[in-house]
Design a protein around this motif. Structure first.
Motif, mmCIF file in Angstrom:
data_model
loop_
_atom_site.group_PDB
_atom_site.id
_atom_site.type_symbol
_atom_site.label_atom_id
_atom_site.label_comp_id
_atom_site.label_asym_id
_atom_site.label_seq_id
_atom_site.Cartn_x
_atom_site.Cartn_y
_atom_site.Cartn_z
ATOM 1 N N SER A 304 0.912 -1.174 -0.024
ATOM 2 C CA SER A 304 0.062 0.150 -0.166
ATOM 3 C C SER A 304 0.873 1.318 -0.100
ATOM 4 O O SER A 304 0.709 2.322 -0.459
ATOM 5 C CB SER A 304 -0.837 -0.100 1.409
ATOM 6 O OG SER A 304 -1.866 -0.961 1.154
ATOM 7 N N SER A 348 -5.018 1.201 2.759
ATOM 8 C CA SER A 348 -4.760 -0.257 3.260
ATOM 9 C C SER A 348 -5.658 -1.096 2.443
ATOM 10 O O SER A 348 -6.919 -0.833 2.007
ATOM 11 C CB SER A 348 -4.973 -0.288 4.581
ATOM 12 O OG SER A 348 -5.121 -1.241 5.118
ATOM 13 N N GLN A 349 -5.262 -2.451 2.192
ATOM 14 C CA GLN A 349 -6.169 -3.565 1.904
ATOM 15 C C GLN A 349 -6.878 -3.751 2.929
ATOM 16 O O GLN A 349 -8.274 -3.982 2.644
ATOM 17 C CB GLN A 349 -5.218 -4.742 1.348
ATOM 18 C CG GLN A 349 -6.091 -5.755 0.641
ATOM 19 C CD GLN A 349 -6.733 -6.616 1.358
ATOM 20 O OE1 GLN A 349 -8.105 -6.751 1.176
ATOM 21 N NE2 GLN A 349 -6.488 -7.130 2.528
ATOM 22 N N THR A 353 -4.287 -2.755 9.543
ATOM 23 C CA THR A 353 -2.969 -2.909 9.811
ATOM 24 C C THR A 353 -2.640 -1.867 10.912
ATOM 25 O O THR A 353 -2.916 -0.896 10.882
ATOM 26 C CB THR A 353 -2.323 -2.376 8.593
ATOM 27 O OG1 THR A 353 -2.548 -3.305 7.401
ATOM 28 C CG2 THR A 353 -0.889 -2.036 8.561
ATOM 29 N N GLU A 490 9.001 -11.625 -1.121
ATOM 30 C CA GLU A 490 7.890 -12.225 0.007
ATOM 31 C C GLU A 490 7.667 -13.602 -0.699
ATOM 32 O O GLU A 490 7.493 -14.316 0.322
ATOM 33 C CB GLU A 490 6.694 -11.386 0.382
ATOM 34 C CG GLU A 490 5.735 -10.923 -0.788
ATOM 35 C CD GLU A 490 4.705 -10.132 -0.222
ATOM 36 O OE1 GLU A 490 4.142 -9.441 -0.950
ATOM 37 O OE2 GLU A 490 4.428 -10.450 0.950
HETATM 38 C C1 AGP Z 1 1.911 -7.156 0.372
HETATM 39 O O1 AGP Z 1 2.090 -8.388 -0.499
HETATM 40 C C2 AGP Z 1 2.140 -7.295 1.607
HETATM 41 N N1 AGP Z 1 1.939 -8.870 2.191
HETATM 42 C C3 AGP Z 1 2.399 -6.349 2.845
HETATM 43 O O2 AGP Z 1 3.300 -5.441 2.298
HETATM 44 C C4 AGP Z 1 1.140 -5.549 3.006
HETATM 45 O O3 AGP Z 1 0.655 -4.803 1.885
HETATM 46 C C5 AGP Z 1 1.324 -4.565 4.082
HETATM 47 O O4 AGP Z 1 1.103 -5.405 5.347
HETATM 48 C C6 AGP Z 1 0.003 -3.322 4.265
HETATM 49 O O5 AGP Z 1 -0.978 -4.168 4.379
HETATM 50 P P1 AGP Z 1 -2.717 -3.533 4.195
HETATM 51 O O6 AGP Z 1 -2.686 -2.878 2.868
HETATM 52 O O7 AGP Z 1 -3.666 -4.561 4.404
HETATM 53 O O8 AGP Z 1 -2.631 -2.205 5.116
#
Ligand code: AGP
Length: 610
Positions: A304, A348-349, A353, A490
């Motif tokens: 992100s 953020s996905q 986080t 990763e």
């Molecule tokens: C991405 O491939 C990761 N596994 C990791 O960097 C991730 O993007 C990061 O932990 C942030 O997560 P979020 O987007 O859910 O906040």
């Protein structure tokens, strides 16, 4: 990170809980455990190091019965991965599972030791079990004991507890880590993630910060942080959106890479007209807020963060608004100065986080114009706590390595850039039209990029025996090189570094030899000639070049230069487009290396602890 599932039912729940744990495997873990009681309060606990399947085989062999239980997958924070450190933890009558970190565990532990408690594990979690036990012994009510202990805990937690002599109820509490209650017919469930319960119910109640819930098979009573009985809304899940099968794909990551045209389409749908970005899709007040913005502060982690870095190029060139991008774990611990009229934007996905959420909470206490999040999970903490929210409609992302969440963040950001530029009158209709046309064309271009899968699979063989690699890009393609390097690291465990190509000669060129694959993202744009010089620098040192370019650039292959030439796309959307072959490259290298693609070692999907 850790996962929780629990049930109070009339039927045997061992299989249900284990299936729930399997659904949570994507989050990352190193051990798993389960504790169950039957109606006569016969109690069993099983914990195993490694995969949930090992625990499941064990539970099956023992033919464990009982309708009340809690189960957990642990991702080690305090104490090594081991059976002793795995949850559930016990303290006399108390069985407990926990997600999160108790920051003051050391002081609490010392106090409990003085009171005579013996610790069996190195975890912070065991402290909570003993703390509740001490109160339970005093008050005789488990709920009261939990309520009394909660204020003594500093840190983040989602906990589920039961009394191993009383199968009638479980207690759940949250602060900083999510908890969802699943409503069944004559049975109820609890989990840290709705996904763990989708095989059991479509009806959910999301606990809010500070809530404690007492759950029986028929009733759910929720109390807020003031101790008042409260009603939390019951929400129906959308089965189509929540579907989480691999289908014909070998891995979730592969499926999610191939889902990108649809995810992008879903993210733009209803938010773009033929000629314009529809500003109210960012909220009813968006136009007036956007017109006041003088600066943008983006905060995010990992992939992100890379999306944020890409957007900086767009914000400053297209909407002519200055933009800073910072890693959340840095931002939250430094003295920062909020410039006047700054939009504080988190990406953020998961929306859970820990560092990003903490940064948002900090920002809310400062003088920012407005807080906004671009997020993929509608019911996440980040979404609940931001003033403005723009949801990416990528659908659930299971693979730990983020793919479709990244490209949908980018398309959302490009829409935001356009909207802000327009509302500030920095971006004219003609530019808006060309961006909008490019955005409409993007899903089809991504389909075309995906047809290079086989070619990229062949190319991946160049990484078979490699330990290190470099990724180069310029301009908005530099953050894409960073994202490509992160993906490779990763899931294939090959060391990968990304550099702005112009920076090569300031140090990293010393690393280049015939053993070093150097991947260059080189579409046709204003910086191509500069990039060509950087490519020559690598070539002159015998580096093994792999170019991802487009058909208009006329690079010549030779034995040290491998080329993937995609159809040309408008340079505005090139960062999104070139992300796809980079994801395919990482995926195929990981297949060759035989790693666990969807659950790479040591990593978790949502990083809910610091
Ligand atoms: C991405 O491939 C990761 N596994 C990791 O960097 C991730 O993007 C990061 O932990 C942030 O997560 P979020 O987007 O859910 O906040």
């Amino acid at each position: 990170m850790c996962g929780i599932i629990a049930a109070v039912a009339k039927r045997d729940v061992a299989d249900i809980l284990l299936e729930g744990l399997q659904r949570l495997e994507y989050r990352g873990y190193d051990s798993a455990g389960i504790a169950i009681i039957d109606s006569e309060a016969n109690f069993t606990r099983h914990r195993r190091l490694g995969k949930v399947q090992i625990l499941a085989d064990d539970v099956k062999e023992q033919n464990i019965k009982g309708g009340t239980g809690i189960a957990h997958t642990r991702w080690a924070t305090h104490g090594v991965p081991s059976e002793n450190n795995a949850h559930p933890h016990l303290s006399r009558q108390i069985a407990l599972v926990h997600n999160g970190i108790i920051e003051n565990h050391q002081a609490l532990r010392e106090d409990l030791i003085k009171k005579g408690y013996l610790f069996e594990s190195e975890t912070d979690t065991e402290v909570i079990a003993h703390l509740i036990d001490a109160e339970f012994e005093r008050s005789g009510s488990l709920f009261d004991a939990v309520q009394t202990c909660i204020p003594k805990l500093k840190g983040s937690y989602a906990i589920v507890i039961f009394d191993i002599t009383d199968p009638s109820r479980i207690i759940a509490a949250r602060s900083g880590s999510p908890i969802v209650v699943g409503l069944g017919n004559g049975e109820n469930f609890v989990a840290s993630d709705q996904l763990a319960l989708l095989h059991l119910t479509q009806r959910f109640m999301f606990l809010e910060e500070g809530d404690i819930a007492e759950i029986t098979d028929k009733e759910i009573h929720v109390f807020n942080n003031l101790g008042d009985l409260v009603q939390r809304e019951i929400q129906e899940s959308n089965p189509e959106q929540d579907i989480c099968e691999k289908g014909p794909f070998r891995h979730f990551m592969q499926k999610e890479i191939f889902e990108q045209p649809k995810a992008l389409l879903n993210t733009i749908q209803g938010r773009l007209s033929e000629t314009q970005v529809i500003t109210p899709s960012f909220g009813t007040d968006a136009a007036s807020i956007f017109s006041k913005i003088e600066h943008i502060q983006i905060v995010a982690c990992g992939t992100s963060y890379n999306a944020g870095l890409t957007a900086k190029y767009w914000f400053e060139s297209l909407s002519r608004v200055s933009c800073d991008v910072e890693i959340a774990s840095e931002f939250r611990y430094r003295h920062f100065i909020a410039r006047p009229n700054t939009l504080f934007l988190t990406l953020s996905q998961s929306g859970e986080t820990a560092d990003t959420l903490a940064a948002l909470r900090l920002a809310k206490e400062k003088d920012f114009l407005c807080t906004m999040s671009i997020c993929n999970v509608a019911r996440s903490s980040l979404v609940r706590e931001s003033d403005i929210v723009f949801l990416t409609h990528a659908g659930r992302e299971i693979g730990v390595a983020s793919t479709k969440a990244f490209t949908t963040q980018l398309i959302a950001l490009l829409m935001l850039v356009t909207s802000i530029g327009k509302e500030k009158k920095h971006l004219d209709d003609k530019t808006e039209l060309s961006i909008v046309q490019a955005l409409h064309a993007l899903p089809q271009h991504i389909e075309e990029a995906l047809t290079f899968d086989k070619e990229i699979e062949k190319l991946a063989k160049n990484f078979t025996n490699k330990q290190h690699s470099l990724f180069l890009g310029r301009g908005a393609l530099y953050p894409i090189a960073m994202e490509a390097a992160l993906k490779l690291k990763e899931i294939s465990y090959i060391h990968a570094e990304a550099y702005a190509a112009g920076e090569l000669k300031h140090g990293p060129l010393a690393l280049v030899d015939a053993q070093m694959p150097v991947v260059v993202i080189a579409p046709n744009n204003d910086l191509l000639d500069k990039l060509k010089s950087n490519i020559e620098e690598v070539r002159a040192r015998g580096g093994e070049l792999i170019l991802f370019t487009d058909k208009t650039t006329a690079f010549q292959k030779d034995k040290n230069i491998k080329i993937i030439a995609l159809p040309y796309v408008n340079e505005l959307i090139a960062p999104i487009y070139f992300t796809v072959p980079m994801q395919l490259l990482a995926y195929h290298v990981a297949l060759i290396k035989g790693t666990d693609v969807d659950q790479p070692r040591n990593l978790a999907k949502a990083v809910t602890v610091e």
